[in-house]
Design a protein around this motif. Structure first.
Motif, PDB file in Angstrom:
ATOM      1  N   ALA A  18       0.841  -1.188   0.000  1.00  7.79           N
ATOM      2  CA  ALA A  18       0.000   0.000   0.000  1.00  7.79           C
ATOM      3  C   ALA A  18       0.878   1.241   0.000  1.00  7.79           C
ATOM      4  N   THR A  19       0.315   2.300  -0.503  1.00  7.28           N
ATOM      5  CA  THR A  19       0.997   3.581  -0.484  1.00  7.28           C
ATOM      6  C   THR A  19       0.304   4.459   0.543  1.00  7.28           C
ATOM      7  N   ARG A  20       1.077   5.016   1.457  1.00  6.46           N
ATOM      8  CA  ARG A  20       0.521   5.916   2.466  1.00  6.46           C
ATOM      9  C   ARG A  20       1.308   7.209   2.395  1.00  6.46           C
ATOM     10  N   ASP A  23       0.519  13.177   6.181  1.00  2.00           N
ATOM     11  CA  ASP A  23      -0.241  14.417   6.187  1.00  2.00           C
ATOM     12  C   ASP A  23       0.649  15.625   5.916  1.00  2.00           C
ATOM     13  N   ARG A  61      -8.232   8.473   5.260  1.00  2.00           N
ATOM     14  CA  ARG A  61      -7.749   7.460   4.324  1.00  2.00           C
ATOM     15  C   ARG A  61      -8.830   6.433   4.064  1.00  2.00           C
ATOM     16  N   HIS A  73      -6.516   7.675  -2.786  1.00  2.00           N
ATOM     17  CA  HIS A  73      -5.987   7.186  -1.514  1.00  2.00           C
ATOM     18  C   HIS A  73      -6.751   7.737  -0.322  1.00  2.00           C
TER      19      HIS A  73
END
Length: 137
Positions: A18-20, A23, A61, A73
């Protein structure tokens, strides 16, 4: 080693990870987009160098279906604080900041931006920049 390669081949690319995006990265993207738009404003030279836009974000998210192309996302609600030259069309500048932030965050972070709140923290008048001049009325 051979087992890891075989496992990688069995799992589709969309399901491997996954791509996170942090902030603070989204906030930097928003700040830079606002800065670029305001740099082109007619009274931009009146704003001192320290008067750069500052953004804060609230990110929600959401996971997308594995392998879903073009999935977002999540969504980012952005607040941008700016300083503007005066006199100027404040509403038009704020609208330009909203559009630029929305487009840039969506393009670079892959997030929907349902809200961009622009706060004008300070107006810089050409008249108040004269040396030795008192209060402007």
């Amino acid at each position: 080693m051979a087992q890891e390669a075989a496992t990688a081949e069995l799992v589709p690319a969309g399901e491997r990870g996954a791509t996170r995006i942090a902030d603070r990265v989204v906030a930097k993207i928003a700040s830079q987009a606002a800065r670029e738009v305001l740099r082109e404003a007619p009274q931009a030279q009146q704003v001192p160098a320290g008067g750069r836009p500052h953004a804060t974000v609230s990110v929600v998210r959401r996971g997308s279906a594995p392998g879903e192309a073009g999935a977002l996302h999540g969504e980012a609600r952005v607040r941008v604080a700016v300083e503007l030259g005066y006199p100027s069309d404040i509403g038009a500048q704020c609208g330009a900041v909203r559009r630029a932030v929305t487009e840039r965050v969506r393009a670079l972070a892959g997030m929907d931006v349902p809200e961009v709140a622009v706060t004008v923290e300070r107006l810089h008048s050409a008249y108040s920049q004269a040396v030795g001049q008192g209060r402007v009325r």
